[in-house]
Design a protein around this motif. Structure first.
Motif, PDB file in Angstrom:
ATOM      1  N   LEU A 123       0.818  -1.210   0.000  1.00 28.29           N
ATOM      2  CA  LEU A 123       0.000   0.000   0.000  1.00 28.29           C
ATOM      3  C   LEU A 123       0.857   1.268   0.000  1.00 28.29           C
ATOM      4  O   LEU A 123       1.859   1.357   0.710  1.00 28.29           O
ATOM      5  CB  LEU A 123      -0.942  -0.009   1.204  1.00 28.29           C
ATOM      6  CG  LEU A 123      -1.886  -1.231   1.274  1.00 28.29           C
ATOM      7  CD1 LEU A 123      -2.704  -1.204   2.549  1.00 28.29           C
ATOM      8  CD2 LEU A 123      -2.781  -1.282   0.042  1.00 28.29           C
TER       9      LEU A 123
ATOM     10  N   PHE B 279     -12.368  -4.960  -2.978  1.00 23.57           N
ATOM     11  CA  PHE B 279     -11.131  -4.420  -2.406  1.00 23.57           C
ATOM     12  C   PHE B 279      -9.935  -4.719  -3.317  1.00 23.57           C
ATOM     13  O   PHE B 279      -9.141  -3.825  -3.648  1.00 23.57           O
ATOM     14  CB  PHE B 279     -10.937  -5.038  -1.017  1.00 23.57           C
ATOM     15  CG  PHE B 279      -9.741  -4.534  -0.243  1.00 23.57           C
ATOM     16  CD1 PHE B 279      -9.049  -3.394  -0.612  1.00 23.57           C
ATOM     17  CD2 PHE B 279      -9.317  -5.223   0.893  1.00 23.57           C
ATOM     18  CE1 PHE B 279      -7.954  -2.940   0.128  1.00 23.57           C
ATOM     19  CE2 PHE B 279      -8.230  -4.789   1.628  1.00 23.57           C
ATOM     20  CZ  PHE B 279      -7.544  -3.643   1.249  1.00 23.57           C
ATOM     21  N   TYR B 280      -9.818  -5.978  -3.740  1.00 26.08           N
ATOM     22  CA  TYR B 280      -8.671  -6.378  -4.563  1.00 26.08           C
ATOM     23  C   TYR B 280      -8.637  -5.613  -5.883  1.00 26.08           C
ATOM     24  O   TYR B 280      -7.606  -5.007  -6.238  1.00 26.08           O
ATOM     25  CB  TYR B 280      -8.738  -7.884  -4.836  1.00 26.08           C
ATOM     26  CG  TYR B 280      -7.633  -8.385  -5.743  1.00 26.08           C
ATOM     27  CD1 TYR B 280      -6.356  -8.625  -5.236  1.00 26.08           C
ATOM     28  CD2 TYR B 280      -7.862  -8.592  -7.102  1.00 26.08           C
ATOM     29  CE1 TYR B 280      -5.338  -9.062  -6.071  1.00 26.08           C
ATOM     30  CE2 TYR B 280      -6.857  -9.041  -7.939  1.00 26.08           C
ATOM     31  CZ  TYR B 280      -5.592  -9.270  -7.421  1.00 26.08           C
ATOM     32  OH  TYR B 280      -4.581  -9.694  -8.249  1.00 26.08           O
TER      33      TYR B 280
ATOM     34  N   GLU C  10      -7.882  -1.837  -5.571  1.00 31.24           N
ATOM     35  CA  GLU C  10      -6.475  -1.539  -5.269  1.00 31.24           C
ATOM     36  C   GLU C  10      -5.586  -1.730  -6.504  1.00 31.24           C
ATOM     37  O   GLU C  10      -4.645  -0.959  -6.728  1.00 31.24           O
ATOM     38  CB  GLU C  10      -5.990  -2.423  -4.114  1.00 31.24           C
ATOM     39  CG  GLU C  10      -6.510  -1.999  -2.763  1.00 31.24           C
ATOM     40  CD  GLU C  10      -6.112  -0.583  -2.412  1.00 31.24           C
ATOM     41  OE1 GLU C  10      -4.917  -0.234  -2.514  1.00 31.24           O
ATOM     42  OE2 GLU C  10      -7.006   0.210  -2.059  1.00 31.24           O
TER      43      GLU C  10
ATOM     44  N   THR D 161      -6.193   1.345  -8.762  1.00 28.04           N
ATOM     45  CA  THR D 161      -5.634   2.608  -8.252  1.00 28.04           C
ATOM     46  C   THR D 161      -4.154   2.492  -7.873  1.00 28.04           C
ATOM     47  O   THR D 161      -3.604   3.399  -7.250  1.00 28.04           O
ATOM     48  CB  THR D 161      -6.417   3.077  -7.015  1.00 28.04           C
ATOM     49  OG1 THR D 161      -6.345   2.069  -5.993  1.00 28.04           O
ATOM     50  CG2 THR D 161      -7.871   3.337  -7.368  1.00 28.04           C
TER      51      THR D 161
ATOM     52  N   TYR E 162      -2.560   0.450  -5.710  1.00 23.33           N
ATOM     53  CA  TYR E 162      -2.305   0.205  -4.289  1.00 23.33           C
ATOM     54  C   TYR E 162      -2.495   1.453  -3.417  1.00 23.33           C
ATOM     55  O   TYR E 162      -1.701   1.740  -2.510  1.00 23.33           O
ATOM     56  CB  TYR E 162      -0.907  -0.371  -4.072  1.00 23.33           C
ATOM     57  CG  TYR E 162      -0.515  -1.421  -5.075  1.00 23.33           C
ATOM     58  CD1 TYR E 162      -1.196  -2.628  -5.165  1.00 23.33           C
ATOM     59  CD2 TYR E 162       0.539  -1.195  -5.968  1.00 23.33           C
ATOM     60  CE1 TYR E 162      -0.840  -3.588  -6.102  1.00 23.33           C
ATOM     61  CE2 TYR E 162       0.897  -2.154  -6.907  1.00 23.33           C
ATOM     62  CZ  TYR E 162       0.198  -3.339  -6.975  1.00 23.33           C
ATOM     63  OH  TYR E 162       0.549  -4.287  -7.908  1.00 23.33           O
ATOM     64  N   ASN E 163      -3.553   2.180  -3.647  1.00 21.43           N
ATOM     65  CA  ASN E 163      -3.822   3.411  -2.899  1.00 21.43           C
ATOM     66  C   ASN E 163      -4.175   3.107  -1.433  1.00 21.43           C
ATOM     67  O   ASN E 163      -5.166   2.436  -1.155  1.00 21.43           O
ATOM     68  CB  ASN E 163      -4.975   4.170  -3.565  1.00 21.43           C
ATOM     69  CG  ASN E 163      -5.208   5.523  -2.948  1.00 21.43           C
ATOM     70  OD1 ASN E 163      -5.676   5.625  -1.830  1.00 21.43           O
ATOM     71  ND2 ASN E 163      -4.876   6.572  -3.697  1.00 21.43           N
TER      72      ASN E 163
ATOM     73  N   ALA F 161      -7.726   1.915   0.561  1.00 22.98           N
ATOM     74  CA  ALA F 161      -7.671   0.680   1.353  1.00 22.98           C
ATOM     75  C   ALA F 161      -8.287   0.876   2.732  1.00 22.98           C
ATOM     76  O   ALA F 161      -8.915  -0.043   3.278  1.00 22.98           O
ATOM     77  CB  ALA F 161      -6.226   0.205   1.486  1.00 22.98           C
TER      78      ALA F 161
ATOM     79  N   LEU G  21      -1.482  -8.733  -1.711  1.00 21.05           N
ATOM     80  CA  LEU G  21      -2.800  -8.096  -1.679  1.00 21.05           C
ATOM     81  C   LEU G  21      -3.918  -9.137  -1.652  1.00 21.05           C
ATOM     82  O   LEU G  21      -4.943  -8.966  -0.969  1.00 21.05           O
ATOM     83  CB  LEU G  21      -2.961  -7.176  -2.893  1.00 21.05           C
ATOM     84  CG  LEU G  21      -4.252  -6.354  -2.981  1.00 21.05           C
ATOM     85  CD1 LEU G  21      -4.392  -5.425  -1.777  1.00 21.05           C
ATOM     86  CD2 LEU G  21      -4.277  -5.550  -4.277  1.00 21.05           C
TER      87      LEU G  21
ATOM     88  N   SER H 241      -7.624  -9.927   0.665  1.00 19.58           N
ATOM     89  CA  SER H 241      -8.828  -9.609  -0.107  1.00 19.58           C
ATOM     90  C   SER H 241      -9.442 -10.854  -0.775  1.00 19.58           C
ATOM     91  O   SER H 241     -10.395 -11.436  -0.251  1.00 19.58           O
ATOM     92  CB  SER H 241      -8.513  -8.538  -1.153  1.00 19.58           C
ATOM     93  OG  SER H 241      -7.432  -8.947  -1.995  1.00 19.58           O
TER      94      SER H 241
END
Length: 478
Positions: free
Chosen positions: A259, A316-317, A320, A323, A325-326, A330, A414, A418
């Protein structure tokens, strides 16, 4: 709450649960990171140790459950096992986080392997009686559910302390990884040991439903448990839902290596922020869970919570990945993920009492110790799968500690918080579809059970009739 449990007993029990939760969370949340990034143990060894020790620990629970159910001392059947075990667990926990400066890989493996296995056995000796105790503190189902809910809430609150404290102190700006974990472990474990150790002197058991168990062999106890339909469904659901343990256990790796916040200040505190957000998401549903349990059956609470969790964690996965890994995005998903996790924490524990009542209704035998051990067995198998999958995924995706990771490695890490939990929790919904101890059937069974207990009090010879019923049931099973 009803009057069977005094305020002193209630407070002692729920704060003991908080102490146990803090100690367990210190081990489950940070020991893996300590093994890989501080002691630099080989991932293959860590994976093998986690699976072996946790599965051994899980299978020790039914053994402890049998022993507990056949204990008939003046102090009760649960309390005697909580006299010394909290202090032994605390000592072993501190030793696990102590770096003696052993340089050889073999030496480190032997040391941590021996202590970790011993810790697991000691933990079983305390864990099964602790969570079976409410079934001996009160025979009132509503009072027991509230006691379980309060205890599990405090247990989770205690469990949140290590995640926040260690995440804060391990920052390079404060103590760093090794010292942050070590000093946190000493402080948290010593403080938590105090309420955990107060159960034995401050709680009394009511010796509920002990008339028949002395006449049932260990082999027949096992047969009765294997014919407890709803308990087996809960067990299967719990094992399939191992992914709920992954979110918190693997988050430390996601925060460290995946992240991105684009803020030097936030980068130093991603660990503590993320763990805090998960906890904040869990607490509202944990507080609200007793009202849900009163209004809805365990079955539908588990099903709808599982579906919600699977949808959120899958989104969620992909969010991320899209974006890049924002971290701020998260945070929102971690909060939403915490909502169903909070419900699972309460419901999976509270449902044990219902399984005890169900068996007593069907066979006239109460097996609190054995039933509680199946519940803790379920949790530990799930935890073992989660703890073993983390190093397995890290090994497969070519993870290297304390270095920048490749994109494929980041995606794999990740997935640990998720997609894998989402799939696991969705699978756990399937057994609960067949859970039929609900509605009018449940109401009629509990009413019959209450009448039967009242009759047994008025007519002591009813116990002898109960023994004969148990023998006849066992003969049918044979």
């Amino acid at each position: 709450m009803a009057n069977q449990v005094s305020k002193r007993e209630r407070d002692t029990y729920i704060f003991a649960a908080a102490g146990q939760g803090a100690i367990y969370a210190m081990i489950s949340s940070w020991l893996l990171r300590y093994f890989t990034d501080v002691l630099s143990l080989e991932l293959s060894f860590v994976m093998g140790l986690m699976w072996f020790a946790k599965i051994l620990n899980a299978f020790a629970d039914p053994v402890v459950g049998v022993i507990v159910d056949r204990t008939h001392s003046k102090k009760g059947k649960m309390r005697p096992y909580l006299k010394y075990s909290p202090f032994i667990i605390s000592l072993l926990s501190i030793l696990l986080f102590t770096n003696w400066g052993i340089t050889s890989q073999a030496g480190k493996c032997i040391y941590v392997g021996f202590i970790y296995v011993a810790w697991g056995i000691a933990y079983s000796i305390a864990d099964v009686p602790l969570w079976g105790l409410p079934c001996q503190m009160t025979s009132d189902g509503e009072e027991r559910d509230k006691l379980f809910s309060f205890a599990k809430f405090l247990n989770s609150l205690g469990g949140a302390i290590p995640t926040v404290v260690v995440s804060l102190l391990m920052s390079d700006k404060i103590l760093g990884l090794e010292k942050g974990i070590f000093y946190s472990a000493i402080g948290i474990i010593v403080i938590s040991c105090i309420p955990f150790g107060m159960v034995y002197p401050n709680i009394h058991e009511k010796h509920i439903g002990e008339e028949t168990i002395q006449n049932v062999s260990i082999k027949d106890q096992g047969k009765l448990i294997m014919h407890n339909k709803i308990l087996l469904l809960v067990l299967l659901s719990g094992i399939l839902g191992f992914g709920r343990y992954l979110v918190q256990a693997a988050y430390t790796y996601a925060a460290e290596y995946v992240l991105v916040s684009n803020s030097e200040f936030i980068e130093g505190f991603k660990q503590v922020i993320g763990f805090a957000i998960i906890g904040i998401g869990m607490f509202p549903t944990m507080l609200f869970a007793p009202k849900l349990i009163k209004k809805f059956s365990y079955k539908w609470i588990m099903i709808y919570s599982g579906i919600f969790a699977a949808i959120i964690m899958t989104a969620f996965y992909f969010a991320e990945i899209y974006t890049e890994y924002n971290f701020y995005l998260a945070i929102g998903f971690l909060f939403l993920s915490g909502l169903p996790l909070g419900i699972f924490n309460i419901v999976v524990t509270s449902i044990v009492g219902e399984c005890v009542d169900y068996l007593e209704w069907k066979s006239n035998v109460r097996l609190e110790g054995m039933t509680a051990s199946i519940s803790t067995f379920m949790a530990k198998i799930g935890n073992a799968l989660a703890a073993g999958i983390i190093p397995l995924v890290l090994m497969v995706c070519n993870y290297v500690e304390n270095q920048a990771q490749t994109t494929s490695t980041k995606n794999a890490i990740l997935m640990l918080i998720s997609l894998i939990p989402a799939g696991s929790i969705l699978l756990s919904v399937i057994p609960m579809v067949f859970y039929d101890f609900v509605g009018k059937k449940r109401e009629a069974a509990l009413k019959e059970l209450e009448e039967r207990r009242g009759q047994a009090i008025k007519e002591p010879e009813t116990a002898l009739g109960g023994i004969q019923e148990v023998k006849e049931l066992i003969d049918e099973l044979k």
